[in-house]
Each structure stands twice: as structure tokens, then as C-alpha cells.
Scaffold this active site. Structure first.
Site, PDB file in Angstrom:
ATOM      1  N   HIS A   1       0.851  -0.730   0.116  1.00 30.04           N
ATOM      2  CA  HIS A   1      -0.002   0.001  -0.109  1.00 30.04           C
ATOM      3  C   HIS A   1       0.878   1.128   0.414  1.00 30.04           C
ATOM      4  CE1 HIS A   1      -2.677   3.191   1.273  1.00 30.04           C
ATOM      5  NE2 HIS A   1      -3.810   1.810   0.870  1.00 30.04           N
TER       6      HIS A   1
ATOM      7  N   GLU B   1      -3.821   1.411  -7.336  1.00 33.44           N
ATOM      8  CA  GLU B   1      -4.388   2.444  -6.414  1.00 33.44           C
ATOM      9  C   GLU B   1      -3.410   3.375  -6.885  1.00 33.44           C
ATOM     10  OE1 GLU B   1      -6.610   1.427  -2.854  1.00 33.44           O
ATOM     11  OE2 GLU B   1      -4.244   1.182  -2.281  1.00 33.44           O
TER      12      GLU B   1
ATOM     13  N   GLY C   1     -11.324   2.344   0.997  1.00 41.00           N
ATOM     14  CA  GLY C   1     -10.884   3.019   2.239  1.00 41.00           C
ATOM     15  C   GLY C   1     -11.834   3.794   3.127  1.00 41.00           C
TER      16      GLY C   1
ATOM     17  N   SER D   1     -10.052   6.434  -3.607  1.00 39.15           N
ATOM     18  CA  SER D   1     -11.420   7.633  -3.751  1.00 39.15           C
ATOM     19  C   SER D   1     -12.962   6.427  -4.172  1.00 39.15           C
ATOM     20  CB  SER D   1     -11.929   8.665  -4.952  1.00 39.15           C
ATOM     21  OG  SER D   1     -10.994   9.210  -3.705  1.00 39.15           O
TER      22      SER D   1
END
Ligand code: PGA
Length: 249
Positions: free
Chosen positions: A95, A166, A228, A207
Site C-alpha cells: 500500500h 491504486e 478506504g 476514492s
């Protein structure tokens, strides 16, 4: 028809165990999903809340020890073997917040990947470019470098690899790439891992919310979402899952 994956990354949330318990309980009351696999990744201290309520969803951790898959003198670490024995299904690796705030590079990530696979945990491996790299049109070369970790662990991988694309600039900002941009990147990742003999399911993260999920779910190249902020409310998380579930109908 292959499954879709909707995974909630709780990050460092919520603050109390009671809140984690409530959130996990609400998610466990979801309507049955037949085609969409749900997963939640709480912080270590909230894993037990997610495991107590575990029904059909997967439970994951947000990190794992790099130096060993079992036990040893590594203060503060939690091993893949410990997580596996607790009932954890998967771990999120790579991440951007771990890369940024904990200096996780390919060397460390390869160790963590190896330990996780050795212990039988599934891995959701995150990749993505920063705003600056996006502006400089370096997305694909950044991905090449980040995905090179897989060359070291090829023999250990059985079944499909789960990748989350991401873009760093889309995380928590309300910004997203266009669908066409995401599709191009997902196709690139699938082709790239295919050349290594691996099948990749590629989730999009950054998002994703209950409003834009249907658009992402409509694409055959988007195998799910890593969520998230919108995963911290059961309703919005389950709405996103429903968007992916219904995309098949
Ligand atoms: P976000 O985060 O959905 O809040 O943008 C996604 C992630 O960091 O996995």
C-alpha cells in the site's frame, strides 16, 4: 464467470474496539452475495472483532512481518503464521501509505510476500503511481518496477494473484482516473503477469464510493475494488458490494 472482490481497508480506524465491533457486526448482516467476495482489513488490534463476526467475508491484515513467517526475536512484529492461525485470510501488501511512511521497498515487500505465501495467506498487492509520475506519463514504468517483486516468488504462487491498482493521487482525494485510463492500466497489469505465467485479478482502489462504484463495476477489466474511507460505514461499503454483485445481471 469469475468472482469480483470488494475489500475494505480500514487503515488506522476506528478508534475504539466497540466501534470496530459494531462495524464488523453490521457488515456481517449483509444480504447474501453470490458473486462478490467481501473482505475487511482492520488494524491488528481490531482483527478479533472482525473474526468474531466473520460470516462469509474474508478478514485481512494490513501488514505482516518480513523477517520470518513463524516466530522469532522480532519485537513489535506479527507473523504470517500467527495471522493464519488466528483465522486471517489475506494480507494487504505494498500500500502506498506503507511505501511512503514505512519506507517499504521491493526488497522488504518481496520478503513479506514470501512469508505470506509460505503461511498460506492470500495477498492483495497494491501498486500505483504518484501525481508527479502520472503527470510525467510514467505510470506503466512505475508499475513495471513495482510488479517486478513477483518474479522472485513465482514458484510459490498457486492460483490467481490479486493486485490493487491504486493511483496514489486518487487515494482519499475524491479524484479518480477515467474508466478508460483504469482499463488500460488493468489490461497492462494482466498482460504483464500473464507473461510470468500468472493470472491476475485486478481491483481498482482510490476514492471508490457508493456513487461511482457502478461505473467501475461495469467494466470486465475491473475485478473489484479496494475501498478506504467508504468502507468505514457499513451502508456505503455494502452498496459498493451490491454494485459489483449486480454488474453481472
Ligand atoms: P480511499 O482509500 O478509498 O479512501 O481513497 C483507498 C485505499 O487507500 O486503499
Amino acid at each position: 464467470m469469475s468472482k469480483k472482490y470488494v475489500i475494505g481497508n480500514w487503515k488506522l480506524n476506528p478508534e475504539t474496539q466497540a466501534q470496530a465491533d459494531t462495524l464488523a457486526g453490521q457488515i456481517s448482516e449483509q444480504a447474501a452475495l453470490s458473486r462478490c467476495i467481501l473482505g475487511v482489513a482492520p488494524s491488528f488490534v481490531h482483527l478479533s472483532s472482525a473474526l468474531i463476526h466473520k460470516s462469509t467475508y474474508w478478514v485481512g491484515s494490513q501488514d505482516v512481518a518480513a523477517k520470518t513467517a513463524t516466530t522469532g526475536a522480532f519485537t513489535g512484529d506479527v507473523s504470517a503464521g500467527q495471522l493464519k492461525s488466528l483465522g486471517v485470510d489475506f494480507v494487504i501488501l505494498g500500500h502506498s501509505e506503507r511505501r511512503q511512511y514505512h519506507a517499504e521497498d521491493n526488497r522488504i515487500l518481496a520478503q513479506k510476500l514470501q512469508c505470506s505465501l509460505q503461511a498460506g495467506l492470500k495477498v492483495i498487492f497494491c501498486v500505483g503511481e504518484t501525481q508527479q509520475q502520472y503527470d510525467a506519463k510514467q505510470t506503466l514504468s512505475v508499475l513495471d518496477e513495482q510488479l517486478s517483486v513477483f518474479s522472485d516468488v513465482l514458484q510459490q504462487i498457486q492460483g490467481a494473484v490479486l493486485i490493487a491498482y491504486e493511483p496514489v493521487w486518487a487515494i482519499g482525494t475524491g479524484l479518480t482516473p477515467t474508466l478508460a485510463e483504469i482499463e488500460q492500466v488493468h489490461q497492462y497489469i494482466k498482460d504483464k503477469l500473464n507473461q510470468l505465467g500468472l493470472t491476475a485479478h485486478v481491483l481498482y482502489g482510490g476514492s471508490v464510493n457508493a456513487k461511482n462504484a457502478a461505473q467501475f463495476a461495469s467494466s470486465p477489466l475491473i475485478d473489484g475494488a479496494l475501498v478506504g474511507g467508504a468502507s468505514l460505514t457499513a451502508q456505503s461499503f455494502l452498496d459498493i458490494a451490491q454494485a459489483f454483485e449486480q454488474a453481472f445481471e
